[in-house]
Write a protein that holds these residues in place. Sequence first.
Motif, PDB file in Angstrom:
ATOM      1  N   PRO A   1       0.803  -1.071  -0.029  1.00 47.31           N
ATOM      2  CA  PRO A   1       0.092   0.105  -0.033  1.00 47.31           C
ATOM      3  C   PRO A   1       1.000   1.298  -0.098  1.00 47.31           C
ATOM      4  N   SER A   2       2.180   1.082   0.480  1.00 50.42           N
ATOM      5  CA  SER A   2       3.075   2.425   0.646  1.00 50.42           C
ATOM      6  C   SER A   2       3.574   2.649  -0.632  1.00 50.42           C
ATOM      7  N   ARG A   3       3.302   1.846  -1.644  1.00 49.88           N
ATOM      8  CA  ARG A   3       4.321   1.792  -2.934  1.00 49.88           C
ATOM      9  C   ARG A   3       3.362   2.626  -3.834  1.00 49.88           C
ATOM     10  N   PHE A   4       1.856   2.363  -3.838  1.00 45.36           N
ATOM     11  CA  PHE A   4       1.032   2.861  -4.899  1.00 45.36           C
ATOM     12  C   PHE A   4      -0.076   3.922  -4.431  1.00 45.36           C
ATOM     13  N   SER A   5      -0.665   4.745  -4.950  1.00 46.36           N
ATOM     14  CA  SER A   5      -1.684   5.663  -4.863  1.00 46.36           C
ATOM     15  C   SER A   5      -2.609   5.391  -5.970  1.00 46.36           C
ATOM     16  N   LEU A   6      -3.835   6.103  -5.662  1.00 53.35           N
ATOM     17  CA  LEU A   6      -4.795   6.360  -6.495  1.00 53.35           C
ATOM     18  C   LEU A   6      -4.387   6.738  -8.067  1.00 53.35           C
ATOM     19  N   HIS A   7      -3.632   7.847  -7.758  1.00 55.78           N
ATOM     20  CA  HIS A   7      -3.060   8.599  -9.216  1.00 55.78           C
ATOM     21  C   HIS A   7      -2.216   7.828  -9.813  1.00 55.78           C
ATOM     22  N   HIS A   8      -1.574   6.771  -9.250  1.00 54.65           N
ATOM     23  CA  HIS A   8      -0.639   5.735  -9.971  1.00 54.65           C
ATOM     24  C   HIS A   8      -1.611   5.012 -10.948  1.00 54.65           C
ATOM     25  N   LEU A   9      -2.797   4.782 -10.589  1.00 58.85           N
ATOM     26  CA  LEU A   9      -3.589   4.037 -11.605  1.00 58.85           C
ATOM     27  C   LEU A   9      -3.590   4.903 -12.830  1.00 58.85           C
TER      28      LEU A   9
END
Length: 301
Positions: free
Chosen positions: A239-247
């Motif tokens: 979870p620390s690696r990706f955020s919604l914007h990374h989608l």
Amino acid sequence: MELKAVIDEFILYIQIEKNYSDHTITSYEYDLVQFLSFLRKSNGSTDVACITKTHVRRFIQHQMGMCKQKPRSMHRKISCLKSFTKYCLQEKYLMSDFMASIESPKTDKKLPVYMTLTDLQQLFQMLSEEHSSLSLRNEAMFKLLATSGMRRNELVTLTWEEVDFSSQYIRIYGKGKKERLVPLHPVVLPLLQAYKATRKKHQCHPSQPVFLNKLGKPLDPRGLHAIFKNALRKSGLPPSRFSLHHLRHTFATLMLQGNKENVDLRTLQELLGHESITSTEVYTHVEFEQKKKAIDSFDIF
């Protein structure tokens, strides 16, 4: 004229006449009030006509020194002040532009973080296998984000009248309330239809938001972010690696990498709703970095 009064006028102008997004309006108001506060504390004049480049440079120095603001944040503040002085010149509050020769501090150009195809498939598998009262909603939400390049705020404000099942597209209102049409992916279309079938009649009214929280209220960006982090955990992804914007980054990167015969930069720009193609070009840099890694790992010597 007093700076506070002009700020109030400017905020009204970008809200009503320029139709800027709520996020931009809030950010610009914050930056300008911060600048006003700095002038007051440093005993500078708060008359618009008396503001000079020196005041601005000292403000930048204070922000980056005492306040530890990063160059990227200062870039936004300077952009805000440039828009503000342009308005002041237009309204004859200024005779000369005190931002004319002010440049933004250099920023390190970071390549966008994105999920690999394997990461994305791992997330998709979990979403399709999960069985809960909200699993269909979550699967529809995240697969829509990953196949459309939507921003999270665009998703939470999406209403049923903006989803055209017969023509198979969604109408998105992006930054500055700019409108764009994005086709629905063939996999996502039946998911949205199935999800809509589970909604109560009043929840499917054209004016109602598509995605609701567990209480039946409209989702907010923060709530959506928390749901995404939980989905990553369940998928075995950090979870620390990706955020919604990374989608959104993932959509753009994988689209360019795996579908070159059908996608060019101009098409991707339209899909993402970028005002300038310069913003879209960052994804070609990502691809180049991947090529470089491939060459570097080619161990033949």
